[in-house]
Design a protein around this motif. Sequence first.
Motif, short mmCIF file in Angstrom:
data_model
loop_
_atom_site.label_atom_id
_atom_site.label_comp_id
_atom_site.label_asym_id
_atom_site.label_seq_id
_atom_site.Cartn_x
_atom_site.Cartn_y
_atom_site.Cartn_z
N VAL A 87 0.87 -1.17 0.00
CA VAL A 87 0.00 0.00 0.00
C VAL A 87 0.91 1.23 0.00
O VAL A 87 1.70 1.41 0.93
CB VAL A 87 -0.91 0.00 1.24
CG1 VAL A 87 -1.81 1.23 1.24
CG2 VAL A 87 -1.74 -1.27 1.30
N VAL A 136 0.73 4.39 0.61
CA VAL A 136 0.74 5.44 1.62
C VAL A 136 1.14 4.93 3.00
O VAL A 136 1.18 5.70 3.95
CB VAL A 136 -0.63 6.16 1.73
CG1 VAL A 136 -0.87 7.00 0.49
CG2 VAL A 136 -1.74 5.18 1.97
N LEU A 137 1.40 3.63 3.10
CA LEU A 137 1.82 3.10 4.39
C LEU A 137 3.31 2.77 4.33
O LEU A 137 3.82 2.30 3.31
CB LEU A 137 1.03 1.83 4.73
CG LEU A 137 -0.49 2.00 4.94
CD1 LEU A 137 -1.12 0.67 5.32
CD2 LEU A 137 -0.79 3.04 6.01
N GLU A 148 4.23 -0.19 8.57
CA GLU A 148 2.76 -0.15 8.59
C GLU A 148 2.14 -1.15 7.64
O GLU A 148 1.09 -1.73 7.92
CB GLU A 148 2.28 1.27 8.25
CG GLU A 148 2.53 2.27 9.36
CD GLU A 148 2.43 3.71 8.91
OE1 GLU A 148 2.36 4.59 9.78
OE2 GLU A 148 2.44 3.96 7.68
N PHE A 182 -0.39 -3.64 9.26
CA PHE A 182 -1.80 -3.56 8.86
C PHE A 182 -2.40 -4.95 8.73
O PHE A 182 -3.45 -5.26 9.31
CB PHE A 182 -1.89 -2.80 7.53
CG PHE A 182 -3.31 -2.50 7.09
CD1 PHE A 182 -4.35 -2.44 7.99
CD2 PHE A 182 -3.57 -2.27 5.74
CE1 PHE A 182 -5.64 -2.14 7.57
CE2 PHE A 182 -4.85 -1.98 5.30
CZ PHE A 182 -5.88 -1.92 6.22
N VAL A 183 -1.68 -5.83 7.99
CA VAL A 183 -2.20 -7.18 7.79
C VAL A 183 -2.27 -7.93 9.12
O VAL A 183 -3.25 -8.62 9.41
CB VAL A 183 -1.32 -7.93 6.79
CG1 VAL A 183 -1.83 -9.35 6.61
CG2 VAL A 183 -1.32 -7.21 5.45
N GLN A 216 -2.75 -6.63 12.01
CA GLN A 216 -3.89 -6.08 12.75
C GLN A 216 -5.17 -6.75 12.32
O GLN A 216 -6.00 -7.13 13.14
CB GLN A 216 -4.00 -4.57 12.49
CG GLN A 216 -3.21 -3.74 13.45
CD GLN A 216 -3.36 -2.27 13.11
OE1 GLN A 216 -3.30 -1.88 11.95
NE2 GLN A 216 -3.54 -1.46 14.11
#
Lengths: 233, 410
Positions: free
Chosen positions: A97, A99-100, A104, A108-109, A111
């Motif tokens: 991604v 913007v991450l 992050e 993210f994954v 999370q």
Amino acid sequence: MSSIRCNDLCKTFEQGGETIVGLDHVSLSIEEGEFVCLSGPSGSGKTTLLNAMGGLDTPDSGRIQVGDAVLTDLSRGQLADMRLQNVGFVFQAYNLVPVLSARENVEFVMQVQGVDARQRSQRVQEVLAEVGLEGLESRLPAELSGGQQQRVAVARAIASKPKLVLADEPTANLDTRSAAQLMGLFVSLNQRGITFVIATHDSRVMGYARRLVKLQDGRMISDEAQEPTAMVV
Amino acid sequence: MRLPLATLLRLAWRNLWRNYRRTLIMLLAIAVGVWAMIAMSAFLRGMTDQMVRSGLNTLPGEVQIHQSNYRADPSVVNSMPPPDGDLLDALNQPPITAWTSRVRVPAMVSSEYDSRGVILLGVDPEGETAIGALPDTIVEGRFLSDADDRGVVLGQRLVERLDTAMGKRVVLMSQDPDNNVADRGARVVGIYRARLRSTEDTLVYAARNPTQSMLKLGSAVSEVAVIGGDYRHSESLVPPLAAAVTNMQLVQSWQQLDPYLGSMLKVQDGFTLIFMVVIFLALSFGLVNTLVMAVFERMREIGLMQALGMRPGLILLQVLIESVLLLSLGLIVGNVAAWLTIKPLESGIDISAVADGMEMMAMGTTLYPALDGRDMLTSTAIVVGLGILASLLPAWRAARLDPIRALAKT
Ligand SMILES: Nc1ncnc2c1ncn2[C@@H]1O[C@H](COP(=O)(O)OP(=O)(O)OP(=O)(O)O)[C@@H](O)[C@H]1O
Ligand SMILES: [Mg+2]
């Protein structure tokens, strides 16, 4: 748990009134801990087969079992959960991604996977170090080289300790050196028990495989065990 | 699967600024829309408020008690005794804050040059002061000093029409209960101006006692006027009074006394809501377009997330969060801008240039926009509520993307 059983898979695509054969009665078994390359010319069905094994796509007929799960019996939602929890994916490009940051992207994954916060930050550091990206954690994908981006993708793929990693042309956009580094990473992870299935027509990659499956026009034309010829750098 | 809300928020925030120009334009559009919603309702509310207040000014008194037939025939015949007993008790306790009684009859005022039909109010100046029903401004002379004052106070326009002046005498003429002419001469002791110039033509103030004797009414009065708290909720004053009056008397709120005026507030609320929704509809096209473009541009990463196993619901949520973030920013800017631009105007805008036309709508020459918290809340609710609804379409499209196809777009 991570053995893969494909039985008599068929898949066709309709395009512009034409029927294109994606998979033509493919049967294949992959045992836990194997390092398999799917090879073949462009359009031979490598991606189609890989996607089917990863629960991204469903064949028209046939049966796929990954571990205890019969993928061909699962709903779309269940397939999504299966992918999230049990399969690590590395794609050819656009793996991250934008913007991450590297950290992050991995986090993210995790999370979404439901890993709790403390465990998560520790694990993120761990896997990023494992793929050799210490110090680059807060860079955005655009600030990383192609090889580094692929390694973030690998870090993400192995973060939740999946038994199976599926990679589709992971080296296609990499220079020789980065490709070799990435393959070295794959080999070392494979030695710790993760099953690897890699779709590629890159001969540099095939040299690392212990088993080479050749496809043509959606059919399996050969399936041979081999001694890896490539040197791990 | 747990909801990584913090990460979704961060993601939405950063995505928003990826195409900052588009976001800024949309933000501006939302802010202007929100500002317009609030400004428009503030002006509308100010206008209605004034119309209602002006209307109340000519009544005057938010709740009134009359003899049952008075409204059909507002003449001396339909007078009533002044409040006593239960009614007096009811008038002197909360929620009623003040009351007064007055004589109110049709009459004729004549100067040496002309005569005019008017409404003669025989008032107790102290009582009128208490209910805030005095004329808006006394431009010359004074208001009546007490209930025995023998002078009259006329509107400025009436003075002009009668061609009379301060200190001159005029003749008041009406009928007594026996249908005999009742008249007396009175000196003009004051001249008033009203917010509505038509009021100046109509209402003539005289003290109650001389008026009662002129009309041979004894102590009888035409009406009792009552106030209490917010004029918008005058209806609540009615029941305790209604319980205390005789069956020959009628208690009515201004909404009942002037149903047209009464419906004004409701009509205004309705209009405000319709205007807000219309403004939002115009906005929603821009919003939907912005989101559709954003989703289209991010097809690959959305496909990636789905390929990794993030469920469509999460993708949907991500787009909705982005939309709500954009809307919230617009709302903040719009509300602050509305506050900053409208609050200073609440002290009044001079519209005398167009006021002659406004007279018809029962407005004065100054417009007082009324910034109301409820209007700000309503506009926020509309923007967020309908905004989420409008975002569902692009969000749904994002959630339904086929990850294989999305990823294949190299
Ligand atoms: N979504 C689709 N719609 C139509 N045809 C498709 C689709 N996906 C794959 N195909 C066709 O199915 C066949 C197999 O495709 P696949 O992507 O599996 O090949 P591949 O071996 O991965 O090729 P490459 O090496 O170019 O990646 C090809 O002929 C391809 O054109
Ligand atoms: Mg392919």
